[in-house]
Design a protein around this motif. Sequence first.
Motif, PDB file in Angstrom:
ATOM      1  N   ALA A   1       0.503   5.520   0.169  1.00  0.00           N
ATOM      2  CA  ALA A   1      -0.172   6.970   0.341  1.00  0.00           C
ATOM      3  C   ALA A   1       0.892   8.153   0.568  1.00  0.00           C
ATOM      4  O   ALA A   1       1.948   7.924   0.881  1.00  0.00           O
ATOM      5  CB  ALA A   1      -1.036   6.600   1.632  1.00  0.00           C
ATOM      6  N   SER A   2       0.522   9.339   0.426  1.00  0.00           N
ATOM      7  CA  SER A   2       1.251  10.667   0.446  1.00  0.00           C
ATOM      8  C   SER A   2       0.111  11.617   0.613  1.00  0.00           C
ATOM      9  O   SER A   2      -0.750  11.617   0.286  1.00  0.00           O
ATOM     10  CB  SER A   2       1.985  10.478  -0.961  1.00  0.00           C
TER      11      SER A   2
ATOM     12  N   TRP B   1      -4.513  13.308   0.307  1.00  0.00           N
ATOM     13  CA  TRP B   1      -5.659  13.201   1.466  1.00  0.00           C
ATOM     14  C   TRP B   1      -6.267  14.477   1.868  1.00  0.00           C
ATOM     15  O   TRP B   1      -6.738  14.513   3.016  1.00  0.00           O
ATOM     16  CB  TRP B   1      -5.057  12.235   2.622  1.00  0.00           C
TER      17      TRP B   1
ATOM     18  N   THR C   1      -6.854   9.394  -2.095  1.00  0.00           N
ATOM     19  CA  THR C   1      -6.441   8.283  -2.964  1.00  0.00           C
ATOM     20  C   THR C   1      -5.177   7.660  -2.615  1.00  0.00           C
ATOM     21  O   THR C   1      -4.490   8.115  -1.605  1.00  0.00           O
ATOM     22  CB  THR C   1      -6.121   8.816  -4.464  1.00  0.00           C
ATOM     23  N   TYR C   2      -5.247   6.287  -2.727  1.00  0.00           N
ATOM     24  CA  TYR C   2      -3.811   5.440  -2.304  1.00  0.00           C
ATOM     25  C   TYR C   2      -3.485   4.503  -3.464  1.00  0.00           C
ATOM     26  O   TYR C   2      -4.383   4.431  -4.342  1.00  0.00           O
ATOM     27  CB  TYR C   2      -4.203   4.779  -0.926  1.00  0.00           C
TER      28      TYR C   2
ATOM     29  N   TRP D   1      -8.653   4.146   7.188  1.00  0.00           N
ATOM     30  CA  TRP D   1      -8.072   3.162   6.012  1.00  0.00           C
ATOM     31  C   TRP D   1      -6.845   2.465   6.614  1.00  0.00           C
ATOM     32  O   TRP D   1      -6.632   1.301   6.160  1.00  0.00           O
ATOM     33  CB  TRP D   1      -7.374   4.520   5.266  1.00  0.00           C
TER      34      TRP D   1
ATOM     35  N   PHE E   1      -7.915   8.944   7.586  1.00  0.00           N
ATOM     36  CA  PHE E   1      -6.789   8.254   7.335  1.00  0.00           C
ATOM     37  C   PHE E   1      -6.537   6.900   8.473  1.00  0.00           C
ATOM     38  O   PHE E   1      -6.190   5.911   8.215  1.00  0.00           O
ATOM     39  CB  PHE E   1      -5.591   9.038   7.218  1.00  0.00           C
TER      40      PHE E   1
ATOM     41  N   GLN F   1      -0.931  13.903   3.116  1.00  0.00           N
ATOM     42  CA  GLN F   1      -1.832  14.001   4.181  1.00  0.00           C
ATOM     43  C   GLN F   1      -1.850  15.399   4.363  1.00  0.00           C
ATOM     44  O   GLN F   1      -3.065  15.853   4.798  1.00  0.00           O
ATOM     45  CB  GLN F   1      -2.100  12.827   5.242  1.00  0.00           C
TER      46      GLN F   1
ATOM     47  N   TYR G   1       0.723  -1.198   0.076  1.00  0.00           N
ATOM     48  CA  TYR G   1       0.084   0.128  -0.077  1.00  0.00           C
ATOM     49  C   TYR G   1       0.860   1.201   0.085  1.00  0.00           C
ATOM     50  O   TYR G   1       1.888   1.271   0.965  1.00  0.00           O
ATOM     51  CB  TYR G   1      -0.808   0.110   1.177  1.00  0.00           C
TER      52      TYR G   1
ATOM     53  N   LEU H   1       0.414   9.654  -6.299  1.00  0.00           N
ATOM     54  CA  LEU H   1      -0.644   8.956  -5.389  1.00  0.00           C
ATOM     55  C   LEU H   1      -1.732  10.050  -5.073  1.00  0.00           C
ATOM     56  O   LEU H   1      -2.725   9.495  -4.236  1.00  0.00           O
ATOM     57  CB  LEU H   1       0.066   8.708  -4.060  1.00  0.00           C
TER      58      LEU H   1
END
Length: 251
Positions: free
Chosen positions: A12-13, A231, A236-237, A35, A32, A15, A10, A228
């Motif tokens: 993610a970026s 948030w 999105t991730y 998630w 978050f 936030q 996974y 990516l």
Amino acid sequence: MTAVKPTKLYFASDQHFGAPTPEQSFPREQKFVAWLDEIKHDATALFLLGDLFDFWFEYKTVVPKGFVRVLGKLAELSDRGIPIYFFVGNHDLWMTDYFEKELHIPVFHDNQEYTFDGKTFLIGHGDGKGPGDKGYKRMKKVFVHPFSKWLFRWLHPDLGVKLAQYLSVKNKLISGAEDVKFLGEENEWLVQYTKRKLTQKHYDYFVFGHRHLPLQLAVGENSTYVNLGDWIGYFTYGVFDGEKFELKKFD
């Protein structure tokens, strides 16, 4: 015989927790954390590609107030044996060893290469890469210089953190409209960067943050550039299942 856990990576970026105010940031932090709670059941690794916080500075004995739920959930995943990799962004570039000591999360200040299931990855935050943006590149050299960090450290945390938070929120990446528009491959610096890297070595995937716009583009034969998103507005991730990489939205 011990079963081998299938690959489920996974990503993610961006936030930017804490911006524009702690009160407005809090619902995004809750989302978050939800998630993270969801992915902990099948994740084989988690990659956080920077700007988790809108501002972060580590004094020798002090870190910024807040973010307890986020940090606690990351600690839970780490304690479950899920590897987590953190890449500093331009908003949390003053991160040093707090994550490593408290959460057992390694921190990287530049791109790293990985191979998963025969696929090669180049992973990083993405700031300061590619042509252009010379003003930011010069500014970053000043900010990351040990003397600059030493000077800032002399500010009392109540003053230093408040000043830095004010300046950070003014950054166009948290408030501007530029980053919701695709500029065309010839004007996307990270696209140009990936194409240049491909002249030196093949990568199946380039995975970056910083841009705040979810993107998945072919940049060469069997090579894909992924950004990516964020948030803040997209939530999105990325997910790599051992065969393909997908961008998804968390609702």
